[in-house]
Design a protein around this motif. Structure first.
Motif, short mmCIF file in Angstrom:
data_model
loop_
_atom_site.label_atom_id
_atom_site.label_comp_id
_atom_site.label_asym_id
_atom_site.label_seq_id
_atom_site.Cartn_x
_atom_site.Cartn_y
_atom_site.Cartn_z
N CYS A 168 0.86 -1.18 0.00
CA CYS A 168 0.00 0.00 0.00
C CYS A 168 0.90 1.24 0.00
CB CYS A 168 -0.93 -0.03 1.21
SG CYS A 168 -0.11 0.38 2.76
N HIS A 170 1.61 3.10 2.18
CA HIS A 170 2.36 3.21 3.43
C HIS A 170 3.41 2.11 3.55
CE1 HIS A 170 -1.82 4.64 3.81
NE2 HIS A 170 -1.19 5.74 4.23
N ARG A 172 2.96 -1.20 3.28
CA ARG A 172 2.57 -2.48 3.90
C ARG A 172 1.99 -3.40 2.84
NH1 ARG A 172 0.73 1.45 7.71
NH2 ARG A 172 2.30 1.59 9.34
N CYS A 192 -3.43 -2.44 7.14
CA CYS A 192 -2.74 -1.16 7.31
C CYS A 192 -3.70 -0.20 8.00
CB CYS A 192 -2.30 -0.59 5.95
SG CYS A 192 -1.67 1.10 6.10
N CYS A 195 -4.57 2.87 5.88
CA CYS A 195 -5.49 2.64 4.76
C CYS A 195 -6.90 2.36 5.26
CB CYS A 195 -5.04 1.44 3.93
SG CYS A 195 -3.60 1.77 2.91
ZN LIG Z 1 -1.57 1.68 3.94
#
Ligand SMILES: [Zn+2]
Ligand SMILES: [Zn+2]
Ligand SMILES: [Zn+2]
Length: 496
Positions: A168, A170, A172, A192, A195
């Motif tokens: 994602c 971020h 993850r 996450c 998210c």
């Molecule tokens: Zn994320």
């Protein structure tokens, strides 16, 4: 009668005054053992054990000081009771907490009452006609929609085994190859957190009771529409009755489990104009059509249209047609009335997290309730979301854990009144030595009109809980012993 028998059993296992306790209560901590030994030495064990039995081995009984005067409208007898009559100078009453992790003893009483009120709506009894078992019945589970990917228990399979998954924004991974057990703290946690749409999840939970309320209205309308009558016309041919419990899922959002029954014009047990399969279809249609327009938290937030999740399960438990009592030919698993009542009663005593498993994502959602509450306050101090902070322990869920429509079955209030009446009759019979008159006992216990009128009553709250941690532990150990005894007894009964 169970309560009295159990209390008697447990007291009989307690050592008498003056003897050293030979407690058959399993493992006790040093402080609990010291408390018990001290009480036994000073001859106060019997008195303590009696007062603990009287509150049903509650973990945190309330202590009250005061007095009340009652009059029996039937006999005219006046009775006064004052806490000064008791050795401690106050009386204890059970805390009544529904949660098993707060008070095992009271939550069991709550679960048993919930079980009874659900069961009597399925099978009759306690003044509900037994022909109620012929009415069409649907078991529906209403879920929250998805607010992002979460870890889950997949019956021994891997969590989210995707090989083409990307990370994602971020960083993850959007897959998980682990096999989670139900006691894994990751279960229900977002893959996450950034998210995951936790704001929408909490706004949904905040409005979930309203979604349920609208679903019940929509269902009545759908049944009326199907029969070609108006809402008020429906009452002359059928009524929709339900019992519903809310259950917290691992992701911290509630599910509603509802038993929905259609009665005929003359209430429970009178023949209904449509069958259970039609009722299940109407339930699905009504529930999925329900929406709530939720205002934004603040200027930076968006308005939302809230609905139930599309994974709605509405199963026919009983068609209501003579000859096929329990069946939905499309599903192989039969739902048995007793099992359903048992499950529902158990759900109703669950906390946001089953005790013993710390789930960090639930703590995070709790903090998020405060964050949103503060944001709402900064934008408009009269915003309803300001109260999200107050409900943070419930992760924003303000609803009741078990509710039912008026004519579904007996009420919790009447079951409680019946228990109080039984305790009073039992105490009278113990005092006088005259055996309890069991003729029509259940009918008298459940009678609507209370013959004992409270003339005056004034009680003040002194505090809550036992005097020491040791006493709380003793009460809980005795409660556990009583439960074990009840289990053994029912096994013996089933075996015999
Ligand atoms: Zn994320
Ligand atoms: Zn309690
Ligand atoms: Zn996972």
């Amino acid at each position: 009668m169970d309560d009295a028998l159990l209390a008697g059993y447990v007291s009989s296992r307690m050592p008498g005054a003056g003897t050293l306790p030979d407690l058959d209560l399993g493992e006790l901590s040093d402080s609990a053992r010291e408390t018990a030994e001290m009480r036994a030495r000073t001859g106060r064990w019997a008195a303590w054990s009696e007062s603990a039995a009287r509150v049903g081995w509650c973990s945190h009984p309330l202590r009250l000081r005061g007095s009340s005067t009652t009059v029996n409208s039937g006999t005219g007898a006046v009775e006064s009771f004052s806490s000064s009559q008791s050795p401690d100078g106050f009386v204890r009453v059970p805390c009544g907490n529904r949660r098993a992790d707060k008070c095992p003893a009271c939550s069991r009483v709550y679960a048993r009452d919930t079980f009874e009120l659900i069961r009597t709506g399925l099978l009759g009894g306690k003044q509900v006609p037994e022909t109620v078992a012929d009415n069409p019945l649907v078991f529906a589970t209403m879920t929250a929609p998805s607010f992002g990917r979460v870890h889950g228990v997949r019956d021994g399979k891997r969590c989210r085994p995707r090989h083409d998954a990307d990370a994602c924004p971020h960083g993850r991974m959007q897959s998980c190859h682990a096999v989670h057990g139900s006691d894994d703290e990751l279960v229900g946690a977002p893959l996450c957190w950034e998210c995951y749409d936790s704001t929408s999840a909490l706004v949904w939970q905040w409005h979930a009771p309203e979604l349920w309320r609208r679903a019940t209205i929509a269902l009545r309308r759908a049944v009326a529409g199907h029969l070609g009558v108006t809402g008020s016309g429906l009452r002359k041919i059928a009524t929709v009755q339900y019992a519903k419990v809310a259950e917290f899922q691992a992701r911290g959002l509630v599910h509603f489990h509802a038993l929905i029954r259609l009665d005929g014009p003359d209430g429970p047990g009178s023949p209904a104009p449509i069958d259970g399969l039609t009722l299940a279809n109407l339930v699905k249609h009504a529930v999925l059509g329900v929406r709530v327009d939720a205002p934004p938290i603040d200027g930076a937030d968006v308005p939302r249209v809230l609905r139930f999740g599309v994974q709605l399960d509405a199963r026919t438990v009983r068609t209501g047609r003579p000859g096929d009592l329990i069946d939905d030919s499309r599903t192989s698993d039969e739902l048995h009335a007793g099992q359903v009542a048992g499950y529902l009663a158990k759900y109703a005593t669950k906390a946001t997290s089953e005790s013993g498993i710390p789930r960090p994502h639930l703590q995070r959602m709790e903090r998020q309730c405060w964050v949103l509450s503060k944001r709402a306050y900064a934008a408009d101090d009269e915003s309803p979301y300001v109260l999200l902070g107050k409900w943070s322990r419930m992760l924003g869920f303000r609803g009741h854990f078990s509710t039912k429509s008026r004519a579904y079955s007996v009420t919790l209030g009447r079951l409680r009144a019946a228990r109080r009446r039984f305790a009073r009759l039992k105490a009278e019979s113990d005092r006088s030595g005259v055996p309890l008159d069991v003729v029509d006992l259940e009918m008298r216990l459940l009678a609507e009109d209370e013959t004992t009128l409270v003339v005056s009553s004034s009680w003040e709250f002194v505090g809550c809980g036992w005097g020491s941690g040791g006493e709380k532990e003793l009460a809980e150990a005795a409660a556990a012993r009583a439960r074990e005894y009840a289990r053994l007894r029912s096994e013996l009964r089933n075996a015999g």
